[in-house]
Design a protein around this motif. Structure first.
Motif, PDB file in Angstrom:
ATOM      1  N   THR A 172     -52.866  18.519   1.116  1.00 42.72           N
ATOM      2  CA  THR A 172     -52.443  19.077   2.180  1.00 42.72           C
ATOM      3  C   THR A 172     -53.562  19.036   3.413  1.00 42.72           C
ATOM      4  O   THR A 172     -53.066  18.749   4.695  1.00 42.72           O
ATOM      5  N   THR A 173     -54.963  19.058   3.236  1.00 44.36           N
ATOM      6  CA  THR A 173     -55.663  18.585   4.324  1.00 44.36           C
ATOM      7  C   THR A 173     -55.422  17.157   4.737  1.00 44.36           C
ATOM      8  O   THR A 173     -55.508  16.840   5.940  1.00 44.36           O
ATOM      9  N   THR A 174     -55.429  16.250   3.698  1.00 43.63           N
ATOM     10  CA  THR A 174     -55.094  14.747   4.222  1.00 43.63           C
ATOM     11  C   THR A 174     -53.970  14.722   4.849  1.00 43.63           C
ATOM     12  O   THR A 174     -54.116  13.954   5.987  1.00 43.63           O
ATOM     13  N   SER A 175     -52.754  15.321   4.546  1.00 49.55           N
ATOM     14  CA  SER A 175     -51.365  15.271   5.452  1.00 49.55           C
ATOM     15  C   SER A 175     -51.623  16.091   6.783  1.00 49.55           C
ATOM     16  O   SER A 175     -51.136  15.382   7.701  1.00 49.55           O
ATOM     17  N   LYS A 176     -52.513  17.022   6.943  1.00 44.45           N
ATOM     18  CA  LYS A 176     -52.521  17.431   8.099  1.00 44.45           C
ATOM     19  C   LYS A 176     -53.532  16.716   9.041  1.00 44.45           C
ATOM     20  O   LYS A 176     -53.130  16.361  10.386  1.00 44.45           O
ATOM     21  N   GLY A 177     -54.305  15.995   8.347  1.00 47.99           N
ATOM     22  CA  GLY A 177     -55.238  15.018   9.354  1.00 47.99           C
ATOM     23  C   GLY A 177     -54.484  13.723   9.869  1.00 47.99           C
ATOM     24  O   GLY A 177     -54.563  13.477  10.895  1.00 47.99           O
ATOM     25  N   LYS A 178     -53.431  13.262   8.937  1.00 47.26           N
ATOM     26  CA  LYS A 178     -52.529  12.347   9.385  1.00 47.26           C
ATOM     27  C   LYS A 178     -51.774  12.717  10.475  1.00 47.26           C
ATOM     28  O   LYS A 178     -51.368  11.720  11.474  1.00 47.26           O
TER      29      LYS A 178
ATOM     30  N   MET B 181     -52.221  15.197  12.676  1.00 40.70           N
ATOM     31  CA  MET B 181     -52.905  15.145  13.911  1.00 40.70           C
ATOM     32  C   MET B 181     -53.144  13.557  14.460  1.00 40.70           C
ATOM     33  O   MET B 181     -53.171  13.389  15.877  1.00 40.70           O
ATOM     34  N   LEU B 182     -53.704  12.710  13.701  1.00 38.59           N
ATOM     35  CA  LEU B 182     -53.788  11.308  13.980  1.00 38.59           C
ATOM     36  C   LEU B 182     -52.505  10.590  14.605  1.00 38.59           C
ATOM     37  O   LEU B 182     -52.629  10.245  15.775  1.00 38.59           O
ATOM     38  N   ILE B 183     -51.513  11.200  13.890  1.00 42.48           N
ATOM     39  CA  ILE B 183     -50.238  10.449  14.535  1.00 42.48           C
ATOM     40  C   ILE B 183     -49.682  11.097  16.071  1.00 42.48           C
ATOM     41  O   ILE B 183     -49.479  10.564  16.822  1.00 42.48           O
ATOM     42  N   TYR B 184     -49.843  12.435  16.114  1.00 41.28           N
ATOM     43  CA  TYR B 184     -49.660  12.989  17.195  1.00 41.28           C
ATOM     44  C   TYR B 184     -50.425  12.591  18.282  1.00 41.28           C
ATOM     45  O   TYR B 184     -50.280  12.500  19.580  1.00 41.28           O
ATOM     46  N   GLY B 185     -51.731  12.582  17.968  1.00 45.17           N
ATOM     47  CA  GLY B 185     -53.015  12.250  18.957  1.00 45.17           C
ATOM     48  C   GLY B 185     -52.399  10.862  19.553  1.00 45.17           C
ATOM     49  O   GLY B 185     -52.630  10.388  20.668  1.00 45.17           O
ATOM     50  N   THR B 186     -52.355   9.717  18.510  1.00 43.10           N
ATOM     51  CA  THR B 186     -51.768   8.662  19.077  1.00 43.10           C
ATOM     52  C   THR B 186     -50.636   8.382  19.775  1.00 43.10           C
ATOM     53  O   THR B 186     -50.481   7.888  20.970  1.00 43.10           O
ATOM     54  N   LEU B 187     -49.531   9.167  19.403  1.00 43.92           N
ATOM     55  CA  LEU B 187     -48.205   9.242  20.255  1.00 43.92           C
ATOM     56  C   LEU B 187     -48.595   9.973  21.593  1.00 43.92           C
ATOM     57  O   LEU B 187     -48.093   9.400  22.665  1.00 43.92           O
ATOM     58  N   THR B 188     -49.581  10.878  21.690  1.00 45.31           N
ATOM     59  CA  THR B 188     -49.887  11.551  22.905  1.00 45.31           C
ATOM     60  C   THR B 188     -50.507  10.407  23.956  1.00 45.31           C
ATOM     61  O   THR B 188     -50.113  10.456  25.045  1.00 45.31           O
ATOM     62  N   ILE B 189     -51.574   9.825  23.366  1.00 47.40           N
ATOM     63  CA  ILE B 189     -52.110   8.816  24.284  1.00 47.40           C
ATOM     64  C   ILE B 189     -51.288   7.882  24.752  1.00 47.40           C
ATOM     65  O   ILE B 189     -51.369   7.362  25.815  1.00 47.40           O
ATOM     66  N   LEU B 190     -50.426   7.183  23.915  1.00 43.17           N
ATOM     67  CA  LEU B 190     -49.301   6.197  24.118  1.00 43.17           C
ATOM     68  C   LEU B 190     -48.453   6.902  25.087  1.00 43.17           C
ATOM     69  O   LEU B 190     -48.142   6.140  26.305  1.00 43.17           O
ATOM     70  N   GLY B 191     -48.005   7.935  25.026  1.00 40.64           N
ATOM     71  CA  GLY B 191     -47.185   8.610  25.812  1.00 40.64           C
ATOM     72  C   GLY B 191     -47.776   8.634  27.497  1.00 40.64           C
ATOM     73  O   GLY B 191     -46.929   8.409  28.415  1.00 40.64           O
TER      74      GLY B 191
END
Length: 357
Positions: free
Chosen positions: A4-10, A12-22
């Motif tokens: 569960t912790t690993t999936s949440k980390g992934k 957050m990483l995906i959302y953060g990357t998409l936000t930066i790209l956006g």
């Protein structure tokens, strides 16, 4: 638990990357579309400024088309007057340049001597820096022709955007109810009341901010004219008006206005009394602007934190240059109003706004 912790980390990483790209593609799109968006955004802000006058004319004796046309013509005349002032000031600089150069030559030599004596710099270092920063001379007719063509294209582009802005202003004023109805139709009936409040509050805060700024510019121009006139600055009326107009650029505009006064005051006369008068004038004017005019004339119509004001001006300059720096504050004010009206975005409104403690 670890999965569960690993999936949440992934996530957050995906959302953060998409936000930066956006954000990256958003800023890139704004830069690429600047030729279209700058005139349209400028027209929108100016249309909001003239909206109260248009409404008064419509209630009294004119229809909407006539009031929109008159309001557009008033903005056109004001802009032409400002451009005339700027062109007159540029001509004065060119005419007075030999005198400025003659006055400043001994001061520059004294500064060089001080630097050579008290710093590791030498005359050879200065010569090398001049040679390294020099621009290549135009050695062929083709280069001269290319430069002339570039200048002509930029000039035509400026006047094309300039005229297009007033066309936009007319249509935005004349068909404003149609645009408002379109925005309301984008949302379900249950949310239209809230959306209508956002639209009206956004227009109101922009109008009050711009009207307050215009009054502030007029009062600042009077303060500058009195101080610079007493100090003996040449063309003090024109400089006062320009310095007051440049106050639209937070913090940076005051530096530009001070530089203009220095050029036409101290650099031409070279008198220490003129320099002291300029410093006193701008110090007093900035004190009056910050503690009297801004709170009581402009007020809290744009309730923005100073840090985000500076940040918006810098980002606006990076994206759209000088136009972006001027438009940054009204745009940020509208965004803040939207944040404060949408429940899920209220934390961002709190972040952008000033503390109420």
């Amino acid at each position: 638990m670890e999965k569960t912790t690993t999936s949440k980390g992934k996530q957050m990483l995906i959302y953060g990357t998409l936000t930066i790209l956006g954000f990256y593609f958003l800023f890139l799109s704004l830069v690429k579309a600047s030729g279209f968006l700058i005139p349209l955004t400028t027209a929108l802000i100016l249309a909001l400024l003239m909206l109260p006058l248009s409404r008064k004319m419509e209630k009294s004796f004119l229809n909407r088309t006539a009031s929109s046309l008159i309001s557009t013509f008033i903005v056109l005349l004001a802009s032409l007057g400002f451009l005339a002032l700027v062109s007159m000031q540029v001509k004065t600089v060119v005419d007075d340049w030999p005198k400025i150069e003659e006055t400043m030559t001994p001061k520059i030599e004294n500064l060089k001597a001080f630097l050579f004596e008290h710093t590791p710099l030498s005359e050879e270092d200065l010569k090398e820096s001049k040679e390294g920063s020099g621009l290549p001379l135009m050695s062929s007719n083709s280069n001269a022709g290319q430069k002339a063509a570039t200048f002509l294209n930029k000039t035509l582009g400026f006047f094309g955007d300039y005229l297009l802005t007033f066309i936009y202003i007319f249509f935005l004023l004349n068909y404003r109810h149609r645009f408002k109805a379109f925005l309301l139709k984008l949302f379900p009936d249950s949310k239209r009341h809230k959306i209508k409040g956002v639209i009206e509050d956004s227009a109101s805060v922009t109008q009050k901010y711009l009207v307050g700024k215009l009054i502030l510019i007029g009062l600042l121009a009077i303060l500058y004219a009195i101080g610079l006139g007493v100090s003996g600055v040449n063309n003090f009326i024109l400089i006062s008006i320009l310095a007051a107009v440049f106050s639209l650029l937070p913090y940076i505009g005051n530096i530009i206005g001070f530089g203009l006064a220095m050029i036409f005051g101290y650099l031409i006369s070279g008198e220490m009394g003129v320099l002291i008068g300029i410093i006193i004038t701008f110090t007093v004017a900035q004190f009056v602007e910050s503690y009297v005019l801004e709170p009581y004339v402009v007020g809290d119509q744009v309730d923005l934190h100073p840090f985000f004001v500076i940040l918006a001006v810098i980002i606006g300059g990076m994206i759209w240059g000088l136009a972006g720096m001027v438009l940054a504050i009204p745009i940020l004010a509208i965004i803040n109003v939207i944040f404060n009206h949408v429940t899920t975005l209220k934390p961002f409104g709190f972040l952008l706004g000033q503390e109420t403690d």
